[in-house]
Design a protein around this motif. Sequence first.
Motif, PDB file in Angstrom:
ATOM      1  N   ARG A  92       0.870  -1.322   0.198  1.00  0.00           N
ATOM      2  CA  ARG A  92      -0.215   0.033   0.278  1.00  0.00           C
ATOM      3  C   ARG A  92       1.064   1.648  -0.031  1.00  0.00           C
ATOM      4  N   ALA A 129      -0.780   9.904  -2.287  1.00  0.00           N
ATOM      5  CA  ALA A 129      -1.082  10.530  -2.248  1.00  0.00           C
ATOM      6  C   ALA A 129      -1.894  10.228  -1.643  1.00  0.00           C
ATOM      7  N   TRP A 130      -2.916  11.999  -1.598  1.00  0.00           N
ATOM      8  CA  TRP A 130      -3.989  11.663   0.437  1.00  0.00           C
ATOM      9  C   TRP A 130      -5.062  12.521   0.328  1.00  0.00           C
ATOM     10  N   SER A 131      -5.820  12.150  -0.264  1.00  0.00           N
ATOM     11  CA  SER A 131      -7.718  12.789  -0.007  1.00  0.00           C
ATOM     12  C   SER A 131      -8.398  12.646   1.069  1.00  0.00           C
ATOM     13  N   GLY A 132      -7.845  11.361   1.491  1.00  0.00           N
ATOM     14  CA  GLY A 132      -8.977  10.496   2.998  1.00  0.00           C
ATOM     15  C   GLY A 132      -9.703  12.043   3.708  1.00  0.00           C
ATOM     16  N   PHE A 164      -6.537   7.846   7.050  1.00  0.00           N
ATOM     17  CA  PHE A 164      -6.205   7.274   6.702  1.00  0.00           C
ATOM     18  C   PHE A 164      -4.228   7.546   4.781  1.00  0.00           C
ATOM     19  N   THR A 166      -1.839   7.473   4.269  1.00  0.00           N
ATOM     20  CA  THR A 166      -0.407   6.523   4.466  1.00  0.00           C
ATOM     21  C   THR A 166       0.608   7.034   4.327  1.00  0.00           C
ATOM     22  N   ARG A 187     -12.482  12.226  -2.627  1.00  0.00           N
ATOM     23  CA  ARG A 187     -14.026  11.817  -2.709  1.00  0.00           C
ATOM     24  C   ARG A 187     -15.183  12.299  -3.049  1.00  0.00           C
ATOM     25  N   HIS A 372     -11.302  -0.116   0.961  1.00  0.00           N
ATOM     26  CA  HIS A 372     -10.240   0.800   0.680  1.00  0.00           C
ATOM     27  C   HIS A 372     -11.503   1.993  -0.734  1.00  0.00           C
ATOM     28  N   ASN A 374     -15.900   0.374  -1.780  1.00  0.00           N
ATOM     29  CA  ASN A 374     -17.237   0.007  -1.235  1.00  0.00           C
ATOM     30  C   ASN A 374     -17.725  -1.611  -1.732  1.00  0.00           C
ATOM     31  N   HIS A 377     -20.580  -0.842  -4.494  1.00  0.00           N
ATOM     32  CA  HIS A 377     -20.985   0.177  -5.670  1.00  0.00           C
ATOM     33  C   HIS A 377     -20.397  -0.134  -6.892  1.00  0.00           C
TER      34      HIS A 377
HETATM   35  C1  LIG Z   1      -5.352   0.513   4.379  1.00  0.00           C
HETATM   36  C2  LIG Z   1      -6.198   1.886   3.843  1.00  0.00           C
HETATM   37  C3  LIG Z   1      -5.492   2.583   3.447  1.00  0.00           C
HETATM   38  C4  LIG Z   1      -5.451   3.931   2.895  1.00  0.00           C
HETATM   39  N1  LIG Z   1      -4.870   4.978   2.803  1.00  0.00           N
HETATM   40  C5  LIG Z   1      -5.293   6.071   1.523  1.00  0.00           C
HETATM   41  C6  LIG Z   1      -4.284   6.930   1.315  1.00  0.00           C
HETATM   42  O1  LIG Z   1      -3.041   7.000   1.364  1.00  0.00           O
HETATM   43  N2  LIG Z   1      -4.616   8.161   0.759  1.00  0.00           N
HETATM   44  C7  LIG Z   1      -6.334   8.528   0.407  1.00  0.00           C
HETATM   45  O2  LIG Z   1      -6.661   9.395   0.387  1.00  0.00           O
HETATM   46  N3  LIG Z   1      -6.983   7.740   1.110  1.00  0.00           N
HETATM   47  C8  LIG Z   1      -6.605   6.490   1.951  1.00  0.00           C
HETATM   48  N4  LIG Z   1      -7.506   5.476   2.331  1.00  0.00           N
HETATM   49  C9  LIG Z   1      -8.774   5.808   2.481  1.00  0.00           C
HETATM   50  C10 LIG Z   1      -9.529   5.065   1.520  1.00  0.00           C
HETATM   51  O3  LIG Z   1      -9.558   6.174   0.268  1.00  0.00           O
HETATM   52  C11 LIG Z   1     -11.109   6.039   2.402  1.00  0.00           C
HETATM   53  O4  LIG Z   1     -11.524   6.815   2.537  1.00  0.00           O
HETATM   54  C12 LIG Z   1     -11.581   4.881   3.136  1.00  0.00           C
HETATM   55  O5  LIG Z   1     -11.618   3.759   3.584  1.00  0.00           O
HETATM   56  C13 LIG Z   1     -13.018   5.813   3.639  1.00  0.00           C
HETATM   57  O6  LIG Z   1     -13.184   5.538   4.885  1.00  0.00           O
HETATM   58  P1  LIG Z   1     -14.962   4.616   5.828  1.00  0.00           P
HETATM   59  O7  LIG Z   1     -14.783   3.669   4.403  1.00  0.00           O
HETATM   60  O8  LIG Z   1     -14.590   4.215   6.905  1.00  0.00           O
HETATM   61  O9  LIG Z   1     -15.979   6.038   5.339  1.00  0.00           O
HETATM   62  P2  LIG Z   1     -16.885   6.267   4.847  1.00  0.00           P
HETATM   63  O10 LIG Z   1     -16.242   7.267   2.984  1.00  0.00           O
HETATM   64  O11 LIG Z   1     -17.802   6.960   4.808  1.00  0.00           O
HETATM   65  O12 LIG Z   1     -17.809   4.814   3.917  1.00  0.00           O
HETATM   66  C14 LIG Z   1     -18.199   4.270   4.872  1.00  0.00           C
HETATM   67  C15 LIG Z   1     -19.567   3.325   4.134  1.00  0.00           C
HETATM   68  O13 LIG Z   1     -20.742   4.148   3.567  1.00  0.00           O
HETATM   69  C16 LIG Z   1     -20.702   3.714   2.176  1.00  0.00           C
HETATM   70  N5  LIG Z   1     -20.850   4.898   1.325  1.00  0.00           N
HETATM   71  C17 LIG Z   1     -20.729   6.460   1.186  1.00  0.00           C
HETATM   72  N6  LIG Z   1     -21.181   7.331   0.499  1.00  0.00           N
HETATM   73  C18 LIG Z   1     -22.424   5.946   0.585  1.00  0.00           C
HETATM   74  C19 LIG Z   1     -23.595   6.967  -0.228  1.00  0.00           C
HETATM   75  N7  LIG Z   1     -23.530   7.833  -0.541  1.00  0.00           N
HETATM   76  N8  LIG Z   1     -24.719   5.935  -0.245  1.00  0.00           N
HETATM   77  C20 LIG Z   1     -24.635   4.445   0.524  1.00  0.00           C
HETATM   78  N9  LIG Z   1     -23.182   4.186   0.937  1.00  0.00           N
HETATM   79  C21 LIG Z   1     -22.493   4.885   1.195  1.00  0.00           C
HETATM   80  C22 LIG Z   1     -19.014   3.532   1.825  1.00  0.00           C
HETATM   81  O14 LIG Z   1     -19.063   2.614   0.691  1.00  0.00           O
HETATM   82  C23 LIG Z   1     -19.031   2.475   3.177  1.00  0.00           C
HETATM   83  O15 LIG Z   1     -19.398   1.206   2.624  1.00  0.00           O
HETATM   84  C24 LIG Z   1      -6.724   4.370   3.024  1.00  0.00           C
HETATM   85  C25 LIG Z   1      -7.720   3.364   3.148  1.00  0.00           C
HETATM   86  C26 LIG Z   1      -7.792   2.166   3.800  1.00  0.00           C
HETATM   87  C27 LIG Z   1      -8.375   1.173   3.953  1.00  0.00           C
END
Ligand SMILES: Cc1cc2nc3c(=O)[nH]c(=O)nc-3n(C[C@H](O)[C@H](O)[C@H](O)COP(=O)(O)OP(=O)(O)OC[C@H]3O[C@@H](n4cnc5c(N)ncnc54)[C@H](O)[C@@H]3O)c2cc1C
Length: 398
Positions: A92, A129-132, A164, A166, A187, A372, A374, A377
């Motif tokens: 990752r 790169a970070w969006s999170g 998140f 990384t 996102r 990372h 869904n 979706h």
């Molecule tokens: C190990 C790991 C490393 C990561 N590293 C990075 C990184 O380096 N840079 C980066 O930018 N991001 C990174 N991410 C973050 C990733 O890009 C997501 O932003 C993160 O997984 C979102 O967190 P979440 O699923 O808890 O929350 P949410 O985004 O809130 O999602 C929660 C749930 O709700 C669902 N959901 C969301 N919107 C809707 C909707 N409109 N209708 C119905 N359901 C919906 C989602 O699909 C998900 O199942 C990383 C994630 C992981 C797991």
Amino acid sequence: MTTTDLDRQPLGPTVPADLSILVEAFARRADVHDRTATFPGQDFDDLFAAGLNAPTVPREHGGLGLGPLHGQTNRLWQMTRQLAAADLSLARCWEGHTNSLVLLDALATEEQKARWFGAVVRRGQRWVAWSGEPKATKPGEQQRFGTTVQRKGNGWVVDGTKVFATSAIGADWAILLVDPAGPGGAREAGKDSRVLMLACELADPSVSVDESWWDPIGMRATASHLVRFDQTYIPDTHRIGEPGDYLKQEWQTVFIPHYAASFLGAADAAYQYALNYVMRQNKGTDPFVQQRIGAMSVAVETGELWLRHVADLWDAGRRREARIAGSRARHLVEHLALDTVDHCVRACGARCLVKPSPIERILRDLSFYVRHDNDDHILATIGRAALGQPYDPSFYKP
Ligand SMILES: Cc1cc2nc3c(=O)[nH]c(=O)nc-3n(C[C@H](O)[C@H](O)[C@H](O)COP(=O)(O)OP(=O)(O)OC[C@H]3O[C@@H](n4cnc5c(N)ncnc54)[C@H](O)[C@@H]3O)c2cc1C
């Protein structure tokens, strides 16, 4: 030829063979990195020492010239796969690094490339790169995450938090995907938004890392901490591309199948573990074990074929097809890899889930990493594409 034979084939002239020696050391270190949630810095140092840390940097800048911008997509993904088989967290961090270098290659100015690629190739600097900026809070969580970005002089001021993130304690530079319209990162932004890509030097004193937030089930060594920006000033000379380029040009679609390469590496490791275990224990005559091994070998080979197919589409310049095929591969390989780990556990039994078994770690890492995006979706997006309906190939928004 068996899948194992395929795995052992040399990657070709542009990938030096010593990666396979390095990954043995990476696999040995993975347990400690996982237990202590430590960024795998020594692994990156070793990759740098071996001249392997700049795979997607063009050859004229001293890199290996791999990846989708150089018609060498599968070679990059095979490297990632090997690293993931050793340690999914390392993969990752590596994805974040190499993907960032792809963005610089495509969108940075010649002056920016000379400066930043030079520091990667000569000094081993690391990128991410970070969006999170997830908007929904989890139960019990009080704080909200997100950044604001405002124009000031010849630059931008970023304020707020990302999670998140990384490689937060291991990277030198982060490409911040920030939206001038408000919190949410790339996102949460609309397709027409003017999301910026700002290169932020992480040594800047206005940037701090809160290590208390990151205590996940898996992918612990990615050190994907909460990062705070306290009025961080980023000059225009550090802006990459034009506002809105990341979403308009659909860059996320280039990186989606890269996740699949990592998932496949996890499957490789589980398959190899099961083969060794079953043979050592003389259980290979059991018909149920035979079926599990058979299912694993088909899963790994299927994932390999899909990755090659998507890589070939990118390399042939068939981008429209490559984009949605990447999501198909991402969806399919998630399930193939999860199934492979499950087959491994069923064939090898409970002891393979006792630390420091790599399977115990891989099960936790993979179950977390596939979140990372869904998968529901992703599949709905693939369905919308098949139905001729509008779809979001980057973040799968309904
Ligand atoms: C190990 C790991 C490393 C990561 N590293 C990075 C990184 O380096 N840079 C980066 O930018 N991001 C990174 N991410 C973050 C990733 O890009 C997501 O932003 C993160 O997984 C979102 O967190 P979440 O699923 O808890 O929350 P949410 O985004 O809130 O999602 C929660 C749930 O709700 C669902 N959901 C969301 N919107 C809707 C909707 N409109 N209708 C119905 N359901 C919906 C989602 O699909 C998900 O199942 C990383 C994630 C992981 C797991």
